[in-house]
Design a protein around this motif. Structure first.
Motif, mmCIF file in Angstrom:
data_model
loop_
_atom_site.group_PDB
_atom_site.id
_atom_site.type_symbol
_atom_site.label_atom_id
_atom_site.label_comp_id
_atom_site.label_asym_id
_atom_site.label_seq_id
_atom_site.Cartn_x
_atom_site.Cartn_y
_atom_site.Cartn_z
ATOM 1 N N PRO A 174 0.818 -1.212 0.000
ATOM 2 C CA PRO A 174 0.000 0.000 0.000
ATOM 3 C C PRO A 174 0.854 1.266 0.000
ATOM 4 O O PRO A 174 2.030 1.237 0.400
ATOM 5 C CB PRO A 174 -0.809 -0.110 1.295
ATOM 6 N N VAL A 175 0.256 2.344 -0.456
ATOM 7 C CA VAL A 175 0.940 3.640 -0.539
ATOM 8 C C VAL A 175 -0.011 4.721 -0.038
ATOM 9 O O VAL A 175 -1.207 4.708 -0.362
ATOM 10 C CB VAL A 175 1.352 3.967 -1.994
ATOM 11 N N VAL A 176 0.511 5.640 0.755
ATOM 12 C CA VAL A 176 -0.223 6.851 1.124
ATOM 13 C C VAL A 176 0.507 8.031 0.498
ATOM 14 O O VAL A 176 1.662 8.292 0.840
ATOM 15 C CB VAL A 176 -0.310 7.028 2.653
ATOM 16 N N PHE A 177 -0.151 8.703 -0.434
ATOM 17 C CA PHE A 177 0.450 9.841 -1.141
ATOM 18 C C PHE A 177 -0.267 11.102 -0.679
ATOM 19 O O PHE A 177 -1.413 11.341 -1.042
ATOM 20 C CB PHE A 177 0.297 9.655 -2.654
ATOM 21 N N LEU A 178 0.415 11.892 0.159
ATOM 22 C CA LEU A 178 -0.155 13.133 0.683
ATOM 23 C C LEU A 178 0.212 14.267 -0.261
ATOM 24 O O LEU A 178 1.366 14.670 -0.347
ATOM 25 C CB LEU A 178 0.356 13.403 2.098
ATOM 26 N N SER A 179 -0.788 14.769 -0.989
ATOM 27 C CA SER A 179 -0.547 15.749 -2.033
ATOM 28 C C SER A 179 -1.086 17.118 -1.616
ATOM 29 O O SER A 179 -2.297 17.296 -1.469
ATOM 30 C CB SER A 179 -1.217 15.301 -3.339
ATOM 31 N N PHE A 180 -0.184 18.063 -1.437
ATOM 32 C CA PHE A 180 -0.570 19.413 -1.041
ATOM 33 C C PHE A 180 -0.815 20.321 -2.247
ATOM 34 O O PHE A 180 -1.353 21.409 -2.086
ATOM 35 C CB PHE A 180 0.520 20.035 -0.161
ATOM 36 N N GLU A 181 -0.406 19.893 -3.435
ATOM 37 C CA GLU A 181 -0.472 20.795 -4.585
ATOM 38 C C GLU A 181 -1.278 20.247 -5.752
ATOM 39 O O GLU A 181 -1.824 21.018 -6.520
ATOM 40 C CB GLU A 181 0.955 21.109 -5.059
ATOM 41 N N ILE A 182 -1.333 18.938 -5.906
ATOM 42 C CA ILE A 182 -1.936 18.356 -7.101
ATOM 43 C C ILE A 182 -3.144 17.512 -6.721
ATOM 44 O O ILE A 182 -3.085 16.688 -5.797
ATOM 45 C CB ILE A 182 -0.910 17.493 -7.865
ATOM 46 N N GLU A 183 -4.248 17.713 -7.433
ATOM 47 C CA GLU A 183 -5.463 16.940 -7.186
ATOM 48 C C GLU A 183 -5.263 15.469 -7.560
ATOM 49 O O GLU A 183 -4.414 15.126 -8.389
ATOM 50 C CB GLU A 183 -6.615 17.512 -8.023
ATOM 51 N N ALA A 184 -6.075 14.615 -6.939
ATOM 52 C CA ALA A 184 -5.982 13.177 -7.176
ATOM 53 C C ALA A 184 -6.157 12.843 -8.657
ATOM 54 O O ALA A 184 -5.450 11.978 -9.202
ATOM 55 C CB ALA A 184 -7.019 12.436 -6.338
ATOM 56 N N GLU A 185 -7.085 13.512 -9.322
ATOM 57 C CA GLU A 185 -7.314 13.229 -10.745
ATOM 58 C C GLU A 185 -6.062 13.514 -11.570
ATOM 59 O O GLU A 185 -5.716 12.753 -12.479
ATOM 60 C CB GLU A 185 -8.497 14.050 -11.282
ATOM 61 N N ALA A 186 -5.378 14.616 -11.254
ATOM 62 C CA ALA A 186 -4.171 14.972 -12.003
ATOM 63 C C ALA A 186 -3.060 13.942 -11.777
ATOM 64 O O ALA A 186 -2.313 13.603 -12.702
ATOM 65 C CB ALA A 186 -3.691 16.363 -11.598
ATOM 66 N N LEU A 187 -2.941 13.432 -10.552
ATOM 67 C CA LEU A 187 -1.938 12.401 -10.289
ATOM 68 C C LEU A 187 -2.261 11.131 -11.070
ATOM 69 O O LEU A 187 -1.368 10.472 -11.618
ATOM 70 C CB LEU A 187 -1.881 12.101 -8.793
ATOM 71 N N LEU A 188 -3.533 10.771 -11.141
ATOM 72 C CA LEU A 188 -3.919 9.564 -11.874
ATOM 73 C C LEU A 188 -3.764 9.752 -13.385
ATOM 74 O O LEU A 188 -3.486 8.787 -14.110
ATOM 75 C CB LEU A 188 -5.347 9.170 -11.521
ATOM 76 N N GLN A 189 -3.927 10.972 -13.850
ATOM 77 C CA GLN A 189 -3.661 11.237 -15.269
ATOM 78 C C GLN A 189 -2.194 10.965 -15.584
ATOM 79 O O GLN A 189 -1.866 10.358 -16.606
ATOM 80 C CB GLN A 189 -4.029 12.687 -15.602
ATOM 81 N N LYS A 190 -1.304 11.403 -14.691
ATOM 82 C CA LYS A 190 0.123 11.113 -14.862
ATOM 83 C C LYS A 190 0.367 9.608 -14.843
ATOM 84 O O LYS A 190 1.138 9.077 -15.649
ATOM 85 C CB LYS A 190 0.932 11.758 -13.735
ATOM 86 N N ALA A 191 -0.287 8.912 -13.910
ATOM 87 C CA ALA A 191 -0.078 7.471 -13.764
ATOM 88 C C ALA A 191 -0.514 6.718 -15.021
ATOM 89 O O ALA A 191 0.185 5.818 -15.501
ATOM 90 C CB ALA A 191 -0.832 6.956 -12.543
ATOM 91 N N ILE A 192 -1.667 7.079 -15.571
ATOM 92 C CA ILE A 192 -2.172 6.395 -16.767
ATOM 93 C C ILE A 192 -1.262 6.666 -17.955
ATOM 94 O O ILE A 192 -0.922 5.746 -18.724
ATOM 95 C CB ILE A 192 -3.627 6.847 -17.061
ATOM 96 N N SER A 193 -0.842 7.909 -18.125
ATOM 97 C CA SER A 193 0.062 8.232 -19.226
ATOM 98 C C SER A 193 1.384 7.478 -19.089
ATOM 99 O O SER A 193 1.917 6.936 -20.064
ATOM 100 C CB SER A 193 0.322 9.742 -19.264
ATOM 101 N N ALA A 194 1.906 7.404 -17.870
ATOM 102 C CA ALA A 194 3.164 6.699 -17.636
ATOM 103 C C ALA A 194 3.037 5.216 -17.945
ATOM 104 O O ALA A 194 3.919 4.614 -18.569
ATOM 105 C CB ALA A 194 3.615 6.909 -16.195
ATOM 106 N N GLU A 195 1.934 4.620 -17.509
ATOM 107 C CA GLU A 195 1.723 3.192 -17.772
ATOM 108 C C GLU A 195 1.615 2.938 -19.280
ATOM 109 O O GLU A 195 2.122 1.929 -19.793
ATOM 110 C CB GLU A 195 0.457 2.696 -17.056
ATOM 111 N N ALA A 196 0.969 3.851 -19.991
ATOM 112 C CA ALA A 196 0.854 3.702 -21.447
ATOM 113 C C ALA A 196 2.228 3.796 -22.105
ATOM 114 O O ALA A 196 2.565 3.008 -22.986
ATOM 115 C CB ALA A 196 -0.079 4.768 -22.015
ATOM 116 N N ALA A 197 3.038 4.767 -21.671
ATOM 117 C CA ALA A 197 4.360 4.947 -22.260
ATOM 118 C C ALA A 197 5.258 3.747 -21.999
ATOM 119 O O ALA A 197 6.060 3.361 -22.847
ATOM 120 C CB ALA A 197 5.006 6.219 -21.708
ATOM 121 N N GLU A 198 5.122 3.151 -20.828
ATOM 122 C CA GLU A 198 5.951 1.994 -20.480
ATOM 123 C C GLU A 198 5.628 0.781 -21.347
ATOM 124 O O GLU A 198 6.463 -0.110 -21.508
ATOM 125 C CB GLU A 198 5.778 1.648 -19.003
ATOM 126 N N ARG A 199 4.428 0.757 -21.897
ATOM 127 C CA ARG A 199 3.996 -0.390 -22.695
ATOM 128 C C ARG A 199 4.056 -0.126 -24.194
ATOM 129 O O ARG A 199 3.707 -0.981 -24.984
ATOM 130 C CB ARG A 199 2.550 -0.760 -22.314
#
Length: 332
Positions: free
Chosen positions: A77-102
């Motif tokens: 598990p991971v706890v990501f405490l984000s003071f500057e970026i909304e959860a949706e924006a972090l997940l947008q980064k995650a999806i793009s990164a996963e796509a690029a890796e594949r």
């Protein structure tokens, strides 16, 4: 007897039992960057405070999120405490990164394209799967993120309410839910709420010591992003542990200090003058300096290629071959 008091023989027996149990996990969290893990002795260790610093825009949040994705993907598990970026924006980064890796495509799915899919307002009734399905690798990336999304907790933190006590309660809840300590990411340390009457140095000292105590109490690694002071951002200078904003406690309390720098800003001048294209290609790389490493060797300089438009760094790094400016490192 005080539960914090350990008899040495009990510690040895506990380690022996763990080593003899095939199902047990070593108290090390790999970062997902093999060369960095090698230099850190396997990764991030339980009970440690790890600081990640660097100039604005260099990709500190992206680097930390990549470590978080790797941990969640590996089953922790991971706890990501984000003071500057909304959860949706972090997940947008995650999806793009996963796509690029594949992807082998020269222009893989980027963060801007994923954001457009998230924020579509045409009202035609298509959901996220349908919209990402129109983008190369979009559905596969969404599937990959969904596979570990139940282990990735994103806490929308604020400078007025997210105190050390709030962070500790959140980590405790996740620990109880999963039965194993999480990787804790704080983005970023100087924004954790502390009493208003304290001066900045006192506030940062209290937060730093509190995060260190939290890592020990919950036997987890804490990765805290740290802001730089003005001197660390001056042109022609190289950020060091002393440039982390707010308190000398940052360098002393931390077990690991990682400094992320744009290679073109820290490479020696003769490489820029006589290199191909005046060293323009250096801008595509970030240098990670292991400025402090309490459990291993300090001073390593490794570099990673940036794909920030895709929300990632290429995890296969390499040692820096060129001479860098100001090669002194922090020592206690």
């Amino acid at each position: 007897m005080d539960p914090k008091l350990s008899l040495a023989i009990d510690v040895l027996e506990r380690v022996d039992r763990r080593l003899l149990d095939p199902a047990s996990e070593a108290a090390v969290w790999p970062t997902g960057f093999p060369l960095l893990d090698e230099e850190l002795g396997g990764g991030l260790r339980a009970g440690t405070l790890n600081l990640l610093a660097g100039a604005q825009g260099e990709g500190k949040t992206t680097f930390a999120l990549q470590m978080a994705r790797h941990s969640a993907r590996s089953g922790r598990p991971v706890v990501f405490l984000s003071f500057e970026i909304e959860a949706e924006a972090l997940l947008q980064k995650a999806i793009s990164a996963e796509a690029a890796e594949r992807s082998n495509h020269p222009s893989p799915l980027n963060v801007a394209q994923v954001r457009a899919a998230f924020e579509a307002s045409d009202g035609d009734g298509r959901g996220l799967v349908e919209r990402l399905g129109q983008l190369t690798g979009g559905v596969e990336a969404l599937t990959a993120v969904s596979a570990y999304a139940h282990r990735l907790y994103i806490h929308r933190s604020t400078t007025t309410q997210t105190t050390l006590d709030v962070i500790a309660a959140t980590v405790k809840d996740v620990l109880i839910e999963h039965g194993t300590p999480p990787l804790v990411v704080v983005d970023y340390l100087q924004k954790v709420c502390a009493p208003d009457h304290l001066l900045e140095e006192e506030r940062v000292t209290r937060v730093t010591e509190g995060l260190k105590d939290l890592s020990i109490e919950f036997e987890c690694p804490v990765v805290a992003i740290s802001a730089s002071d003005r001197a660390g951002l001056e042109p022609g200078t190289r950020m060091r542990a002393r440039n982390m904003r707010g308190s000398t406690a940052l360098a002393y309390e931390a077990d690991v200090v990682l400094i992320l720098s744009n290679k073109s800003h820290v490479v020696a001048r003769h490489h820029l003058m006589y290199g191909a294209n005046n060293g323009e290609h250096f801008k595509d790389w970030s240098v990670m300096t292991i400025e402090k490493n309490r459990t291993g060797r300090s001073g390593a300089e490794v570099e990673f290629r940036k794909h920030l438009d895709c929300g990632r760094f290429v995890p296969q790094g390499q040692f820096v071959a060129e001479k860098l400016v100001d090669e002194r490192i922090y020592t206690e």
